[in-house]
Write an enzyme that holds these catalytic residues in place. Structure first.
Site, PDB file in Angstrom:
ATOM      1  CD  GLU A   1       5.350  -4.312  14.874  1.00 56.08           C
ATOM      2  OE1 GLU A   1       5.755  -3.200  15.279  1.00 56.08           O
ATOM      3  OE2 GLU A   1       4.944  -4.506  13.714  1.00 56.08           O
TER       4      GLU A   1
ATOM      5  CE  LYS B   1       8.951   4.024  13.301  1.00 56.35           C
ATOM      6  NZ  LYS B   1       8.631   4.700  12.040  1.00 56.35           N
TER       7      LYS B   1
ATOM      8  CB  VAL C   1       9.696  -5.005  11.800  1.00 55.29           C
ATOM      9  CG1 VAL C   1      10.390  -6.236  11.225  1.00 55.29           C
ATOM     10  CG2 VAL C   1       8.175  -5.141  11.681  1.00 55.29           C
TER      11      VAL C   1
ATOM     12  CG  ASP D   1      11.999   6.826   4.215  1.00 52.58           C
ATOM     13  OD1 ASP D   1      12.301   5.787   4.842  1.00 52.58           O
ATOM     14  OD2 ASP D   1      11.176   7.653   4.639  1.00 52.58           O
TER      15      ASP D   1
ATOM     16  CB  SER E   1      11.895   0.215   6.685  1.00 52.48           C
ATOM     17  OG  SER E   1      11.872  -0.242   8.017  1.00 52.48           O
ATOM     18  CB  ALA E   2      16.415  -0.002   9.908  1.00 50.86           C
TER      19      ALA E   2
ATOM     20  CE  LYS F   1      -1.557  -0.586   6.706  1.00 52.39           C
ATOM     21  NZ  LYS F   1      -1.011  -0.390   8.046  1.00 52.39           N
TER      22      LYS F   1
HETATM   23  N1  PSU Z   1       3.533  -1.088   8.557  1.00 48.79           N
HETATM   24  C1  PSU Z   1       2.258  -1.315   8.986  1.00 48.79           C
HETATM   25  N2  PSU Z   1       1.981  -1.177  10.321  1.00 48.79           N
HETATM   26  C2  PSU Z   1       2.951  -0.822  11.230  1.00 48.79           C
HETATM   27  C3  PSU Z   1       4.288  -0.602  10.749  1.00 48.79           C
HETATM   28  C4  PSU Z   1       4.530  -0.750   9.409  1.00 48.79           C
HETATM   29  O1  PSU Z   1       1.403  -1.638   8.187  1.00 48.79           O
HETATM   30  O2  PSU Z   1       2.656  -0.698  12.431  1.00 48.79           O
HETATM   31  C5  PSU Z   1       5.376  -0.254  11.741  1.00 48.79           C
HETATM   32  C6  PSU Z   1       6.241  -1.488  12.054  1.00 48.79           C
HETATM   33  O3  PSU Z   1       6.598  -1.468  13.413  1.00 48.79           O
HETATM   34  C7  PSU Z   1       7.461  -1.276  11.181  1.00 48.79           C
HETATM   35  C8  PSU Z   1       7.604   0.221  11.218  1.00 48.79           C
HETATM   36  O4  PSU Z   1       8.608  -1.934  11.653  1.00 48.79           O
HETATM   37  O5  PSU Z   1       6.268   0.701  11.156  1.00 48.79           O
HETATM   38  C9  PSU Z   1       8.449   0.736  10.082  1.00 48.79           C
HETATM   39  O6  PSU Z   1       8.802   2.064  10.303  1.00 48.79           O
HETATM   40  P1  PSU Z   1       9.930   2.743   9.372  1.00 48.79           P
HETATM   41  O7  PSU Z   1       9.313   2.811   8.009  1.00 48.79           O
HETATM   42  O8  PSU Z   1      10.134   4.111   9.985  1.00 48.79           O
HETATM   43  O9  PSU Z   1      11.130   1.871   9.458  1.00 48.79           O
HETATM   44 MN    MN Z   2      12.188   5.474   6.964  1.00 50.51          MN
END
Ligand code: PSU
Ligand code: MN
Length: 314
Positions: free
Chosen positions: A29, A90, A110, A142, A144-145, A163
Protein backbone atom coordinates in the site's frame (compact mmCIF):
# COMPACT_ATOMS: atom_id res chain seq x y z
CA UNK A 1 -7.22 -6.52 -19.89
CA UNK A 2 -10.04 -4.75 -21.70
CA UNK A 3 -9.59 -1.35 -23.33
CA UNK A 4 -11.79 0.52 -20.88
CA UNK A 5 -9.75 -0.67 -17.93
CA UNK A 6 -6.46 0.02 -19.75
CA UNK A 7 -7.36 3.69 -19.85
CA UNK A 8 -7.30 3.90 -16.07
CA UNK A 9 -4.63 1.40 -15.19
CA UNK A 10 -0.88 0.89 -15.73
CA UNK A 11 0.86 -2.30 -14.69
CA UNK A 12 4.66 -2.26 -14.37
CA UNK A 13 6.31 -4.73 -16.76
CA UNK A 14 7.79 -7.07 -14.09
CA UNK A 15 4.42 -7.26 -12.32
CA UNK A 16 2.58 -7.98 -15.57
CA UNK A 17 5.08 -10.72 -16.49
CA UNK A 18 4.89 -12.35 -13.06
CA UNK A 19 1.08 -12.35 -13.08
CA UNK A 20 1.00 -13.86 -16.57
CA UNK A 21 3.38 -16.67 -15.50
CA UNK A 22 1.73 -17.38 -12.14
CA UNK A 23 4.84 -16.20 -10.30
CA UNK A 24 4.45 -14.72 -6.80
CA UNK A 25 3.47 -11.04 -6.57
CA UNK A 26 2.93 -9.02 -3.37
CA UNK A 27 0.89 -5.81 -3.39
CA UNK A 28 2.07 -3.00 -1.07
CA UNK A 29 0.00 0.00 0.00
CA UNK A 30 0.99 3.64 -0.27
CA UNK A 31 -0.96 5.45 2.45
CA UNK A 32 1.63 4.22 4.91
CA UNK A 33 4.25 5.98 2.73
CA UNK A 34 2.41 9.27 2.19
CA UNK A 35 0.44 9.58 5.45
CA UNK A 36 1.54 6.88 7.88
CA UNK A 37 5.27 7.51 8.28
CA UNK A 38 7.25 10.74 8.57
CA UNK A 39 9.70 11.96 5.93
CA UNK A 40 12.41 11.01 5.13
CA UNK A 41 12.04 7.53 6.67
CA UNK A 42 8.98 6.83 4.51
CA UNK A 43 10.97 6.49 1.25
CA UNK A 44 13.51 4.22 2.89
CA UNK A 45 10.82 1.98 4.38
CA UNK A 46 8.94 1.72 1.09
CA UNK A 47 12.11 0.63 -0.72
CA UNK A 48 13.10 -1.75 2.07
CA UNK A 49 9.67 -3.44 1.89
CA UNK A 50 10.12 -3.98 -1.84
CA UNK A 51 13.60 -5.41 -1.19
CA UNK A 52 12.19 -7.75 1.47
CA UNK A 53 9.64 -9.07 -1.05
CA UNK A 54 12.33 -9.57 -3.71
CA UNK A 55 14.63 -11.34 -1.25
CA UNK A 56 12.00 -14.10 -1.04
CA UNK A 57 11.76 -14.41 -4.82
CA UNK A 58 8.48 -12.51 -5.24
CA UNK A 59 7.73 -9.36 -7.25
CA UNK A 60 6.61 -6.27 -5.28
CA UNK A 61 3.77 -4.12 -6.61
CA UNK A 62 3.43 -0.88 -4.68
CA UNK A 63 0.08 0.64 -5.64
CA UNK A 64 -1.11 4.27 -5.87
CA UNK A 65 -2.98 6.69 -8.13
CA UNK A 66 -0.70 8.94 -10.16
CA UNK A 67 -2.21 11.74 -12.27
CA UNK A 68 -5.48 9.89 -12.62
CA UNK A 69 -4.19 6.39 -13.30
CA UNK A 70 -4.05 3.37 -11.02
CA UNK A 71 -0.39 2.33 -11.05
CA UNK A 72 0.31 -1.28 -10.08
CA UNK A 73 4.06 -1.39 -9.35
CA UNK A 74 5.48 2.09 -8.71
CA UNK A 75 9.01 2.85 -9.89
CA UNK A 76 11.60 4.18 -7.43
CA UNK A 77 11.04 7.70 -8.74
CA UNK A 78 7.27 7.32 -8.32
CA UNK A 79 7.68 6.13 -4.74
CA UNK A 80 9.91 9.13 -4.05
CA UNK A 81 7.30 11.45 -5.55
CA UNK A 82 4.50 10.02 -3.45
CA UNK A 83 6.60 10.22 -0.29
CA UNK A 84 7.70 13.83 -0.74
CA UNK A 85 5.02 15.68 -2.73
CA UNK A 86 2.56 17.84 -0.79
CA UNK A 87 -1.17 17.41 -1.32
CA UNK A 88 -1.17 13.68 -2.04
CA UNK A 89 -4.73 12.50 -1.32
CA UNK A 90 -5.65 9.49 0.80
CA UNK A 91 -7.88 7.19 -1.22
CA UNK A 92 -10.04 4.46 0.20
CA UNK A 93 -12.23 2.45 -2.21
CA UNK A 94 -14.98 5.09 -2.17
CA UNK A 95 -12.52 7.78 -3.30
CA UNK A 96 -11.03 5.96 -6.30
CA UNK A 97 -13.58 6.91 -8.97
CA UNK A 98 -13.61 10.59 -8.04
CA UNK A 99 -9.80 10.73 -7.86
CA UNK A 100 -9.44 9.06 -11.28
CA UNK A 101 -12.01 11.39 -12.85
CA UNK A 102 -10.11 14.48 -11.78
CA UNK A 103 -6.72 13.04 -12.65
CA UNK A 104 -5.56 13.18 -9.06
CA UNK A 105 -2.54 11.69 -7.34
CA UNK A 106 -3.46 9.66 -4.28
CA UNK A 107 -2.02 7.16 -1.88
CA UNK A 108 -4.23 4.11 -1.45
CA UNK A 109 -5.31 2.79 1.95
CA UNK A 110 -5.60 -0.90 2.70
CA UNK A 111 -9.14 -0.81 1.25
CA UNK A 112 -8.06 1.21 -1.79
CA UNK A 113 -5.04 -1.00 -2.42
CA UNK A 114 -7.07 -4.20 -2.10
CA UNK A 115 -9.62 -2.92 -4.59
CA UNK A 116 -6.89 -2.04 -7.12
CA UNK A 117 -4.89 -5.24 -6.57
CA UNK A 118 -8.04 -7.32 -7.12
CA UNK A 119 -8.54 -5.67 -10.53
CA UNK A 120 -5.35 -7.31 -11.80
CA UNK A 121 -5.57 -10.62 -9.94
CA UNK A 122 -2.91 -10.09 -7.27
CA UNK A 123 -3.53 -12.59 -4.44
CA UNK A 124 -1.30 -11.40 -1.58
CA UNK A 125 -0.88 -7.99 0.05
CA UNK A 126 1.38 -6.77 2.86
CA UNK A 127 0.70 -3.79 5.10
CA UNK A 128 1.60 -2.66 8.63
CA UNK A 129 -1.60 -2.24 10.58
CA UNK A 130 -5.11 -2.36 9.15
CA UNK A 131 -7.71 0.29 9.84
CA UNK A 132 -10.53 -0.86 12.11
CA UNK A 133 -13.27 0.22 14.48
CA UNK A 134 -12.18 3.40 16.24
CA UNK A 135 -12.62 3.79 19.97
CA UNK A 136 -16.15 5.16 20.36
CA UNK A 137 -17.31 3.52 17.12
CA UNK A 138 -20.48 2.33 18.86
CA UNK A 139 -21.53 6.02 18.80
CA UNK A 140 -19.64 7.44 15.81
CA UNK A 141 -19.91 4.45 13.42
CA UNK A 142 -16.28 5.19 12.49
CA UNK A 143 -15.30 1.78 11.20
CA UNK A 144 -12.67 1.64 8.46
CA UNK A 145 -13.70 0.48 4.99
CA UNK A 146 -10.60 -1.72 5.25
CA UNK A 147 -12.75 -4.23 7.11
CA UNK A 148 -15.41 -4.51 4.40
CA UNK A 149 -12.82 -4.59 1.61
CA UNK A 150 -10.95 -7.39 3.40
CA UNK A 151 -14.19 -9.37 3.08
CA UNK A 152 -14.70 -8.51 -0.58
CA UNK A 153 -11.31 -8.80 -2.32
CA UNK A 154 -10.03 -12.36 -2.91
CA UNK A 155 -6.65 -11.54 -1.39
CA UNK A 156 -4.56 -12.66 1.60
CA UNK A 157 -3.66 -9.53 3.59
CA UNK A 158 -0.68 -9.80 5.93
CA UNK A 159 -0.54 -7.33 8.84
CA UNK A 160 0.73 -6.96 12.41
CA UNK A 161 -2.82 -6.66 13.72
CA UNK A 162 -4.06 -3.14 14.34
CA UNK A 163 -2.78 -0.24 16.41
CA UNK A 164 -4.26 0.14 19.85
CA UNK A 165 -5.45 3.64 18.80
CA UNK A 166 -8.41 1.50 17.65
CA UNK A 167 -10.95 -0.54 19.59
CA UNK A 168 -9.44 -3.98 18.99
CA UNK A 169 -12.28 -6.14 20.42
CA UNK A 170 -14.81 -4.22 18.31
CA UNK A 171 -12.53 -4.57 15.26
CA UNK A 172 -12.46 -8.36 15.70
CA UNK A 173 -16.25 -8.43 16.13
CA UNK A 174 -16.69 -6.50 12.91
CA UNK A 175 -14.31 -8.80 11.03
CA UNK A 176 -16.43 -11.71 12.26
CA UNK A 177 -19.61 -10.00 11.03
CA UNK A 178 -17.94 -9.48 7.64
CA UNK A 179 -16.86 -13.14 7.65
CA UNK A 180 -13.17 -12.34 7.28
CA UNK A 181 -11.11 -15.30 8.56
CA UNK A 182 -8.39 -13.96 10.84
CA UNK A 183 -5.43 -16.34 10.90
CA UNK A 184 -2.69 -15.95 13.50
CA UNK A 185 0.67 -16.89 11.99
CA UNK A 186 2.18 -19.04 14.75
CA UNK A 187 0.04 -17.17 17.30
CA UNK A 188 -3.36 -17.60 18.96
CA UNK A 189 -3.77 -13.91 19.70
CA UNK A 190 -4.42 -10.80 17.68
CA UNK A 191 -1.12 -8.89 17.66
CA UNK A 192 -1.52 -5.20 18.54
CA UNK A 193 1.00 -3.67 16.12
CA UNK A 194 3.72 -2.45 18.55
CA UNK A 195 2.93 -5.34 20.92
CA UNK A 196 2.93 -9.03 20.10
CA UNK A 197 -0.16 -9.75 22.16
CA UNK A 198 -3.58 -8.29 23.00
CA UNK A 199 -5.21 -11.09 25.01
CA UNK A 200 -7.77 -11.29 22.20
CA UNK A 201 -7.96 -14.75 20.62
CA UNK A 202 -8.10 -15.08 16.83
CA UNK A 203 -10.35 -17.79 15.38
CA UNK A 204 -7.67 -19.57 13.31
CA UNK A 205 -3.99 -20.35 13.53
CA UNK A 206 -1.45 -21.47 10.91
CA UNK A 207 2.17 -22.41 11.54
CA UNK A 208 3.58 -21.92 8.05
CA UNK A 209 3.05 -19.99 4.79
CA UNK A 210 2.08 -23.32 3.18
CA UNK A 211 -0.67 -23.77 5.75
CA UNK A 212 -1.97 -20.26 5.04
CA UNK A 213 -1.89 -20.96 1.30
CA UNK A 214 -3.86 -24.18 1.85
CA UNK A 215 -6.62 -22.29 3.67
CA UNK A 216 -6.74 -19.60 0.98
CA UNK A 217 -6.88 -22.13 -1.85
CA UNK A 218 -9.62 -24.10 -0.09
CA UNK A 219 -11.64 -20.92 0.30
CA UNK A 220 -11.15 -19.81 -3.30
CA UNK A 221 -11.23 -23.14 -5.18
CA UNK A 222 -14.43 -24.14 -3.36
CA UNK A 223 -16.06 -21.00 -4.72
CA UNK A 224 -16.49 -19.36 -1.31
CA UNK A 225 -14.33 -16.43 -2.39
CA UNK A 226 -13.51 -13.39 -0.31
CA UNK A 227 -10.40 -12.35 1.54
CA UNK A 228 -8.31 -13.59 4.44
CA UNK A 229 -6.39 -11.69 7.10
CA UNK A 230 -3.09 -13.08 8.39
CA UNK A 231 -1.64 -11.51 11.51
CA UNK A 232 2.11 -11.63 12.26
CA UNK A 233 3.38 -10.36 15.61
CA UNK A 234 6.11 -7.72 15.51
CA UNK A 235 9.58 -9.34 15.95
CA UNK A 236 10.18 -9.59 19.71
CA UNK A 237 13.30 -7.41 19.76
CA UNK A 238 11.28 -4.46 18.37
CA UNK A 239 8.12 -4.78 20.50
CA UNK A 240 7.37 -1.72 22.65
CA UNK A 241 6.13 -1.46 26.24
CA UNK A 242 2.33 -1.31 26.30
CA UNK A 243 2.07 1.21 29.18
CA UNK A 244 4.14 3.82 27.34
CA UNK A 245 2.06 3.35 24.19
CA UNK A 246 -1.24 3.60 26.11
CA UNK A 247 -0.21 6.99 27.54
CA UNK A 248 0.61 8.29 24.06
CA UNK A 249 -2.68 6.91 22.70
CA UNK A 250 -4.68 8.59 25.46
CA UNK A 251 -3.02 11.93 24.70
CA UNK A 252 -3.46 11.53 20.94
CA UNK A 253 -7.17 10.70 21.29
CA UNK A 254 -7.71 13.67 23.62
CA UNK A 255 -6.07 16.00 21.05
CA UNK A 256 -8.25 14.60 18.25
CA UNK A 257 -11.37 15.17 20.36
CA UNK A 258 -10.33 18.69 21.35
CA UNK A 259 -9.67 19.65 17.74
CA UNK A 260 -12.78 17.93 16.38
CA UNK A 261 -10.82 15.70 13.99
CA UNK A 262 -13.17 13.20 12.34
CA UNK A 263 -13.69 11.05 9.26
CA UNK A 264 -10.80 10.16 6.98
CA UNK A 265 -8.55 12.73 8.70
CA UNK A 266 -8.71 10.89 12.02
CA UNK A 267 -6.35 7.98 11.33
CA UNK A 268 -3.57 10.14 9.78
CA UNK A 269 -3.94 12.61 12.66
CA UNK A 270 -3.61 9.88 15.29
CA UNK A 271 -0.64 8.33 13.45
CA UNK A 272 1.16 11.71 13.34
CA UNK A 273 0.43 12.32 17.03
CA UNK A 274 1.75 8.88 17.95
CA UNK A 275 4.96 9.34 16.02
CA UNK A 276 5.47 12.77 17.66
CA UNK A 277 4.81 11.41 21.14
CA UNK A 278 6.86 8.24 20.90
CA UNK A 279 9.74 9.49 18.78
CA UNK A 280 12.22 7.45 16.82
CA UNK A 281 11.66 4.22 18.68
CA UNK A 282 8.16 3.72 17.32
CA UNK A 283 9.39 4.43 13.78
CA UNK A 284 12.03 1.71 14.13
CA UNK A 285 9.36 -0.68 15.41
CA UNK A 286 7.03 0.29 12.57
CA UNK A 287 9.78 -0.35 10.02
CA UNK A 288 10.62 -3.74 11.54
CA UNK A 289 7.05 -5.00 11.47
CA UNK A 290 6.48 -3.75 7.92
CA UNK A 291 9.55 -5.63 6.67
CA UNK A 292 8.53 -8.72 8.62
CA UNK A 293 5.05 -8.63 7.06
CA UNK A 294 6.51 -8.13 3.57
CA UNK A 295 8.74 -11.18 4.07
CA UNK A 296 5.90 -13.44 5.25
CA UNK A 297 3.59 -12.14 2.51
CA UNK A 298 6.21 -13.04 -0.10
CA UNK A 299 6.54 -16.54 1.39
CA UNK A 300 2.75 -16.98 1.32
CA UNK A 301 2.67 -15.75 -2.30
CA UNK A 302 5.39 -18.27 -3.18
CA UNK A 303 3.48 -21.07 -1.46
CA UNK A 304 0.29 -20.12 -3.33
CA UNK A 305 2.13 -20.05 -6.67
CA UNK A 306 3.76 -23.40 -6.03
CA UNK A 307 0.44 -24.99 -5.06
CA UNK A 308 -1.39 -23.52 -8.07
CA UNK A 309 1.37 -24.52 -10.52
CA UNK A 310 1.55 -28.06 -9.17
CA UNK A 311 -2.24 -28.38 -9.44
CA UNK A 312 -2.04 -27.20 -13.06
CA UNK A 313 0.65 -29.81 -13.82
CA UNK A 314 -1.45 -32.66 -12.42
N1 PSU B 1 -2.79 2.06 10.58
C1 PSU B 1 -1.44 2.20 10.75
N2 PSU B 1 -0.72 2.81 9.75
C2 PSU B 1 -1.32 3.28 8.61
C3 PSU B 1 -2.74 3.10 8.46
C4 PSU B 1 -3.43 2.48 9.47
O1 PSU B 1 -0.91 1.78 11.75
O2 PSU B 1 -0.63 3.84 7.74
C5 PSU B 1 -3.40 3.57 7.18
C6 PSU B 1 -3.68 2.38 6.24
O3 PSU B 1 -3.47 2.79 4.91
C7 PSU B 1 -5.14 2.09 6.48
C8 PSU B 1 -5.69 3.47 6.72
O4 PSU B 1 -5.77 1.44 5.41
O5 PSU B 1 -4.69 4.12 7.49
C9 PSU B 1 -7.02 3.44 7.42
O6 PSU B 1 -7.63 4.69 7.37
P1 PSU B 1 -9.18 4.83 7.80
O7 PSU B 1 -9.19 4.54 9.27
O8 PSU B 1 -9.52 6.27 7.49
O9 PSU B 1 -9.94 3.84 6.99
MN1 MN C 1 -12.89 6.20 9.45
Amino acid sequence: MDMALGRWLSIAAPVRAALADGQPVVALESTVIAHGLPRPQNVDVARAMEAAVRAEGAVPATIALLDGRIVIGLSNAEIERLATEDGVLKASRRDLGAALARRATAATTVAGTLACAALVGIRVFATGGIGGAHRGAAQTFDISADLTELARAPIVTVCAGAKAILDLPLTLEYLETQSVPVIGLATDELPAFYSRTSNLPVPHRAETPQAVAAIALAQWQSGLGGGLLVTCPIPAEHAMPTAQMERAIGDALAQAQARGIRGSALTPFLLAQMSERTGGESIAANRALLLNNATWAARIAAALSAAALSAAAR
